[in-house]
Scaffold this motif. Structure first.
Motif, PDB file in Angstrom:
ATOM      1  N   ASP A 185      13.606 -21.427  -4.802  1.00  0.00           N
ATOM      2  CA  ASP A 185      14.739 -21.027  -5.644  1.00  0.00           C
ATOM      3  C   ASP A 185      14.155 -20.371  -6.890  1.00  0.00           C
ATOM      4  O   ASP A 185      13.572 -21.052  -7.735  1.00  0.00           O
ATOM      5  CB  ASP A 185      15.585 -22.248  -5.997  1.00  0.00           C
ATOM      6  CG  ASP A 185      16.886 -21.862  -6.711  1.00  0.00           C
ATOM      7  OD1 ASP A 185      17.006 -20.695  -7.141  1.00  0.00           O
ATOM      8  OD2 ASP A 185      17.770 -22.730  -6.828  1.00  0.00           O
ATOM      9  N   GLU A 213      15.524 -19.072  -9.471  1.00  0.00           N
ATOM     10  CA  GLU A 213      16.119 -19.488 -10.734  1.00  0.00           C
ATOM     11  C   GLU A 213      15.588 -20.855 -11.177  1.00  0.00           C
ATOM     12  O   GLU A 213      15.419 -21.101 -12.379  1.00  0.00           O
ATOM     13  CB  GLU A 213      17.648 -19.534 -10.613  1.00  0.00           C
ATOM     14  CG  GLU A 213      18.310 -18.159 -10.517  1.00  0.00           C
ATOM     15  CD  GLU A 213      18.116 -17.514  -9.154  1.00  0.00           C
ATOM     16  OE1 GLU A 213      18.075 -16.273  -9.084  1.00  0.00           O
ATOM     17  OE2 GLU A 213      17.972 -18.270  -8.171  1.00  0.00           O
ATOM     18  N   GLY A 234      13.614 -19.411 -13.926  1.00  0.00           N
ATOM     19  CA  GLY A 234      14.720 -19.203 -14.858  1.00  0.00           C
ATOM     20  C   GLY A 234      14.988 -17.719 -15.074  1.00  0.00           C
ATOM     21  O   GLY A 234      15.006 -16.920 -14.125  1.00  0.00           O
ATOM     22  N   PRO A 235      15.176 -17.307 -16.361  1.00  0.00           N
ATOM     23  CA  PRO A 235      15.465 -15.888 -16.621  1.00  0.00           C
ATOM     24  C   PRO A 235      14.215 -15.008 -16.628  1.00  0.00           C
ATOM     25  O   PRO A 235      14.324 -13.789 -16.809  1.00  0.00           O
ATOM     26  CB  PRO A 235      16.126 -15.923 -18.005  1.00  0.00           C
ATOM     27  CG  PRO A 235      15.509 -17.111 -18.669  1.00  0.00           C
ATOM     28  CD  PRO A 235      15.290 -18.123 -17.587  1.00  0.00           C
ATOM     29  N   CYS A 276       9.050 -13.244 -11.386  1.00  0.00           N
ATOM     30  CA  CYS A 276       8.739 -14.650 -11.125  1.00  0.00           C
ATOM     31  C   CYS A 276       7.435 -14.701 -10.337  1.00  0.00           C
ATOM     32  O   CYS A 276       7.414 -14.383  -9.138  1.00  0.00           O
ATOM     33  CB  CYS A 276       9.880 -15.307 -10.358  1.00  0.00           C
ATOM     34  SG  CYS A 276       9.621 -17.068 -10.022  1.00  0.00           S
ATOM     35  N   ASP A 279      14.143 -11.866  -6.397  1.00  0.00           N
ATOM     36  CA  ASP A 279      15.500 -12.398  -6.542  1.00  0.00           C
ATOM     37  C   ASP A 279      16.425 -11.795  -5.498  1.00  0.00           C
ATOM     38  O   ASP A 279      16.309 -10.620  -5.136  1.00  0.00           O
ATOM     39  CB  ASP A 279      16.018 -12.085  -7.953  1.00  0.00           C
ATOM     40  CG  ASP A 279      17.379 -12.699  -8.185  1.00  0.00           C
ATOM     41  OD1 ASP A 279      17.528 -13.905  -7.941  1.00  0.00           O
ATOM     42  OD2 ASP A 279      18.293 -11.961  -8.600  1.00  0.00           O
ATOM     43  N   HIS A 318      23.947 -15.761  -6.857  1.00  0.00           N
ATOM     44  CA  HIS A 318      24.766 -16.376  -7.905  1.00  0.00           C
ATOM     45  C   HIS A 318      25.809 -15.379  -8.399  1.00  0.00           C
ATOM     46  O   HIS A 318      25.493 -14.202  -8.632  1.00  0.00           O
ATOM     47  CB  HIS A 318      23.897 -16.825  -9.091  1.00  0.00           C
ATOM     48  CG  HIS A 318      22.966 -17.936  -8.759  1.00  0.00           C
ATOM     49  ND1 HIS A 318      21.731 -17.730  -8.209  1.00  0.00           N
ATOM     50  CD2 HIS A 318      23.102 -19.290  -8.887  1.00  0.00           C
ATOM     51  CE1 HIS A 318      21.124 -18.877  -8.015  1.00  0.00           C
ATOM     52  NE2 HIS A 318      21.940 -19.847  -8.417  1.00  0.00           N
ATOM     53  N   SER A 329      22.824 -16.167 -13.194  1.00  0.00           N
ATOM     54  CA  SER A 329      21.459 -16.687 -13.093  1.00  0.00           C
ATOM     55  C   SER A 329      20.509 -15.720 -12.416  1.00  0.00           C
ATOM     56  O   SER A 329      19.287 -15.867 -12.516  1.00  0.00           O
ATOM     57  CB  SER A 329      21.448 -18.020 -12.320  1.00  0.00           C
ATOM     58  OG  SER A 329      22.218 -18.979 -12.984  1.00  0.00           O
ATOM     59  N   ASP A 330      21.049 -14.740 -11.703  1.00  0.00           N
ATOM     60  CA  ASP A 330      20.188 -13.757 -11.069  1.00  0.00           C
ATOM     61  C   ASP A 330      19.605 -12.825 -12.120  1.00  0.00           C
ATOM     62  O   ASP A 330      20.028 -12.807 -13.280  1.00  0.00           O
ATOM     63  CB  ASP A 330      20.962 -12.960 -10.020  1.00  0.00           C
ATOM     64  CG  ASP A 330      21.425 -13.852  -8.863  1.00  0.00           C
ATOM     65  OD1 ASP A 330      20.651 -14.757  -8.496  1.00  0.00           O
ATOM     66  OD2 ASP A 330      22.532 -13.651  -8.354  1.00  0.00           O
ATOM     67  N   ASN A 373      21.730  -9.013 -11.692  1.00  0.00           N
ATOM     68  CA  ASN A 373      22.309  -9.615 -12.887  1.00  0.00           C
ATOM     69  C   ASN A 373      23.635  -8.919 -13.228  1.00  0.00           C
ATOM     70  O   ASN A 373      24.061  -7.970 -12.581  1.00  0.00           O
ATOM     71  CB  ASN A 373      21.305  -9.504 -14.033  1.00  0.00           C
ATOM     72  CG  ASN A 373      21.611 -10.498 -15.151  1.00  0.00           C
ATOM     73  OD1 ASN A 373      22.582 -11.235 -15.081  1.00  0.00           O
ATOM     74  ND2 ASN A 373      20.777 -10.498 -16.174  1.00  0.00           N
TER      75      ASN A 373
END
Length: 798
Positions: free
Chosen positions: A91, A93, A97-98, A102, A125, A129, A160-161, A166
């Motif tokens: 996951d 997120e 997180g933001p 990642c 991502d 969400h 959260s994406d 986003n």
């Protein structure tokens, strides 16, 4: 969901190679893999063997292992195929997180030889969400005097994406008064603003309800909605204004909950309810609402939860000041969390080897990495171990350390080492972490068995019983296990003629020595051999020791009479002149003992005699001498029984019978034996006078003849020399024809010669006693003959 996995190799402009203690870092290339979040567990990502240019068998033999900082093992490596697989759903997120991108760093550790490759897993991502409004209903109070074009800031939705998934746009339900515009804050956050297109008339419209829709950029797009309730108010011509539009404040991460962060202040020139200001958060994320709280009246901003620099370094808050007339103003508060040294260093063990073989050269014991979640000096660390250990820490790149042996280890000196690795950061106050490891030292067969003595002397008494335990040899080995198990054995004797295998045996397990048969001191007084002790190591080591066995004498031999001989059919008769003085040497009993020491010390004793007071036997040399002058009344024949006894315990003895014949002179004819005389007397008794005359005539003739013979014999013996003084020939008879020469050593005190004359017609023997001929010379000669017997000093040969 099917995952797309992409591998890229980032080539750097400067390639470097770090080789340190066998640890090789692949600094020129960094493996990079991509995977979309929510990809199913077990999805194939890449083949590491191909990426590293290694064969599948080579990769498996080198002991590959995935090492990462994450608490969960998100990757799985199959060492047999080299496949890198996804171990569980990710996951993005939750992991990052933001933060975009990642990136999950990890290392590929090859243990044989030690080599580390750095790699990254980029989690992409997906649009999983939808945008969400924290308040499902937004209330706006707008004055009816508001001119068209006025904009009203609305609460932003949260998504959260990240990236294209986003939040991207806002729409408003169709109406005659308002439209929606979107503004970017410059930090990647867009805000919706409601713009008035037409003048409101409270008398026409008291309230409007619109639907605000937030759309993300995913494909397909996701959306979220909120109701906007607009209340038309009377005129309020002054809006609240903040003293500062931007507040910047730094707060230590260890600030207690409830502490004041900052106070915001706004002014409103209106009066009454239109001048009363209420402070509240505007566009507050869930994290902000959990962390901060604001006093609606005073504008004091307080901490609602503890801060953590490692989780969040900066908070951006928008605070709204709204008066009673519905007008509002806003300001921005930027809270910067300052780092406090509140995280001790962490030691992450990557590889550990125990036990370590003794005598091994420089060996890598452990590979580990140091991590400190603080920043700046708080994250700088120093690693150390105690100085009194034969180990050393060597740093590598990216906070990696190797623990290696400084010198070969010796298990016999120390079996294990308890090593405390201390990691201290450079913060204030300094925090440290200690990690304990135990390194065992395994044994190598480097010590041979050692005997407790270089040589052993064992004593055993003769006539022992077979299989008698006569002693023990012992050896110890300072090694351990099979290397310390000692086995004993008899080594081949240097002299092949020594029957060692029939004399002794040894217990291979405990070194007990046994005599296999009864030993005879007279046959074997001492023997020696070597024993070996070997351990069970590979290869085995051994040592030797000398064992000397001394056989102790036992009194198992009775004295043996050499003279006079007792095994003949005719007794031995000694001649004694009646004119002999007291102390006259009649004869000497010669005996030997096969034992040694005090068991061979002989003593002589007269047990029986025809006339007890006439003769005496010297106890130490066996000489038979007269004790008093002879008289005419003494019997002509005497029988003496002499006992020869040794000094053993218990003593052993032998006896000998002596016959002594009294004569008037050495020319007197030899009398017949008692048996013949008895037979003649029984046949015809003779006239006493005639007998006396015959005897007198014979005595005179014999004396003359004997004197002539003595003179001739003396002349002949003088010509034969001193060397032959003790020997003369015997013409016939069962006895050897030479003189008995007895040394004065041992139990005898003088040297004598005895001339033996045998008469074959009568079958008897007579000894005629003469004075010693050259006693000194005879003593020397007899001494040399006695020395021919090494075991017995009192032994003489006939």
């Amino acid at each position: 969901m099917e995952a797309r996995v992409v591998r890229t190799v980032k080539k750097r402009q400067v390639l470097f190679l770090c080789v340190f203690l066998g640890v090789s870092w692949a600094g020129a290339e960094q493996l990079r893999y991509f995977v979309e979040e929510e990809t199913e567990r077990g999805t194939f990502l890449a083949n590491l063997a191909n990426d590293l240019g290694l064969g599948v068998g080579e990769l498996s033999a080198r002991g590959p292992r995935i090492v990462s900082d994450q608490n969960m093992p998100f990757l799985l490596l199959d060492p047999l195929t080299g496949h890198l697989l996804l171990n569980e759903k990710l996951d993005r997120e939750e992991l990052c997180g933001p933060t975009e991108p990642c990136v999950l760093p990890f290392q590929l550790l090859l243990e044989k030889p030690l080599q580390i490759f750095r790699a990254e897993l980029w989690v992409r991502d997906i649009n999983d969400h939808s945008p969400v409004f924290l308040d499902r209903e937004i209330t706006l109070k707008i004055l009816e005097s508001t001119t068209p074009g006025a904009a009203f800031l609305l609460e932003s939705a949260q998504d959260s994406d990240v990236g294209t998934n986003n939040l991207r746009n806002y729409t408003i339900s169709p109406n005659a008064y308002f439209r929606i515009t979107v503004h970017d804050s410059g930090e990647g956050i867009i805000y919706p603003e409601l713009v008035l297109d037409r003048v409101l008339d409270r008398e026409e419209v008291l309230e409007l309800t619109l639907t605000l829709t937030a759309l993300d950029g995913g494909s397909p797009a996701r959306s979220g909605t909120a109701l906007v309730r607009i209340l038309v108010l009377d005129i309020n011509d002054n809006i609240p204004e903040f003293v500062q539009s931007l507040y910047k404040v730094q707060v230590p991460e260890n600030s207690p909950v409830g502490s004041l962060v900052v106070t915001v202040s706004a002014r409103d020139l209106d009066t009454g309810s239109n001048g009363e200001i209420v402070y509240a958060f505007f566009y507050a994320t869930e994290r902000i609402l959990k962390t901060f709280q604001i006093n609606p009246t005073s504008g004091n901003l307080h901490l609602k939860a503890a801060l953590n620099y490692e989780e969040m370094q900066t908070y951006t808050l928008t605070i709204q000041a709204k008066d009673g007339g519905g007008l509002s103003g806003k300001c921005t508060v930027m809270v910067q969390v300052t780092d406090i040294n509140d995280n001790p260093p962490e030691l992450l063990m990557s590889s550990f080897t125990s036990p370590i073989k003794e005598n091994s050269p420089e060996t890598v014991v452990a590979v580990f990495r140091i991590r400190d979640r603080d920043s700046g000096n708080n994250a700088k660390t120093v690693c150390s171990i105690p100085d009194d250990l034969p180990f050393v820490l060597k740093p590598s790149i990216e906070n990696y350390y190797t623990l290696v042996t400084e010198s070969p280890l010796d298990r016999e000196k120390r079996v294990e080492y308890n090593i405390t690795i201390t990691v201290t950061d450079m913060g204030t106050p300094r925090l440290k972490t200690q990690h304990n490891i135990t390194v065992l030292v395994s044994d190598v067969n480097d010590n041979a068995p050692a005997f407790t003595q270089a040589s052993y002397t064992l004593r055993v008494r003769e006539n022992n019983s077979p299989a008698l335990h006569i002693g023990t040899v012992s050896a110890t080995d300072t090694d351990a296990g099979a290397n310390a198990q000692v086995t004993y054995s008899l080594l081949p004797p240097a002299d092949p003629h020594v029957p060692l295998v029939s004399l002794v045996s040894i217990n291979a397990d405990n070194g007990h020595l046994f005599a296999l048969r009864s030993l005879d001191y007279e046959a074997l007084r001492a023997f020696e051999f070597r024993v070996g002790a070997a351990d069970r190591g590979s290869p085995p080591l051994s040592s030797q020791a000398l064992v000397r066995v001394l056989v102790e004498d036992d009194n198992d031999n009775a004295p043996f009479v050499l003279y006079p001989l007792q095994n003949t059919s005719a007794p031995c008769t000694e001649l004694l002149p009646r004119a002999a003085e007291p102390g006259y040497l009649v004869t000497k009993v010669v005996a030997v003992d096969g034992d040694a020491g005090q068991n061979a010390w002989l003593s002589y004793q007269l047990l029986k005699a025809t006339e007890p007071g006439l003769f005496g036997v010297w106890a130490h040399n066996g000489e038979v001498r007269t004790a008093r002058p002879l008289s005419e009344r003494d019997a002509a024949r005497h029988r003496l029984l002499v006992l020869v006894k040794d000094n053993g315990e218990p003593p052993l003895s032998a006896s000998v019978t002596l016959h002594v014949l009294l004569v008037d002179g050495f020319s007197q004819p030899h009398l017949p034996p008692p048996e013949a005389e008895a037979e003649a007397a029984a046949a015809a008794p003779a006239d006493p006078l005639t007998v006396y005359l015959v005897v007198a005539l014979a005595s005179v003739s014999s004396l003359f003849l004997f004197s002539v013979l003595v003179f001739v014999a003396v002349r002949l013996c003088g010509r034969g020399g001193a060397a032959r003084a003790g020997r003369c020939s015997v013409p016939e008879g069962p006895f050897p024809g030479h003189l008995v020469d007895v040394s004065g050593t041992g139990t005898l005190s003088h040297s004598y010669q005895y001339q033996v004359r045998l008469r074959g017609d009568l079958g008897t023997s007579e000894f005629k006693f003469l004075k010693p001929i050259i006693p000194n010379l005879a003593s020397q000669s007899i001494g040399r003959e006695v020395e021919e017997y090494p075991s017995y000093r009192n032994d003489s040969s006939f």
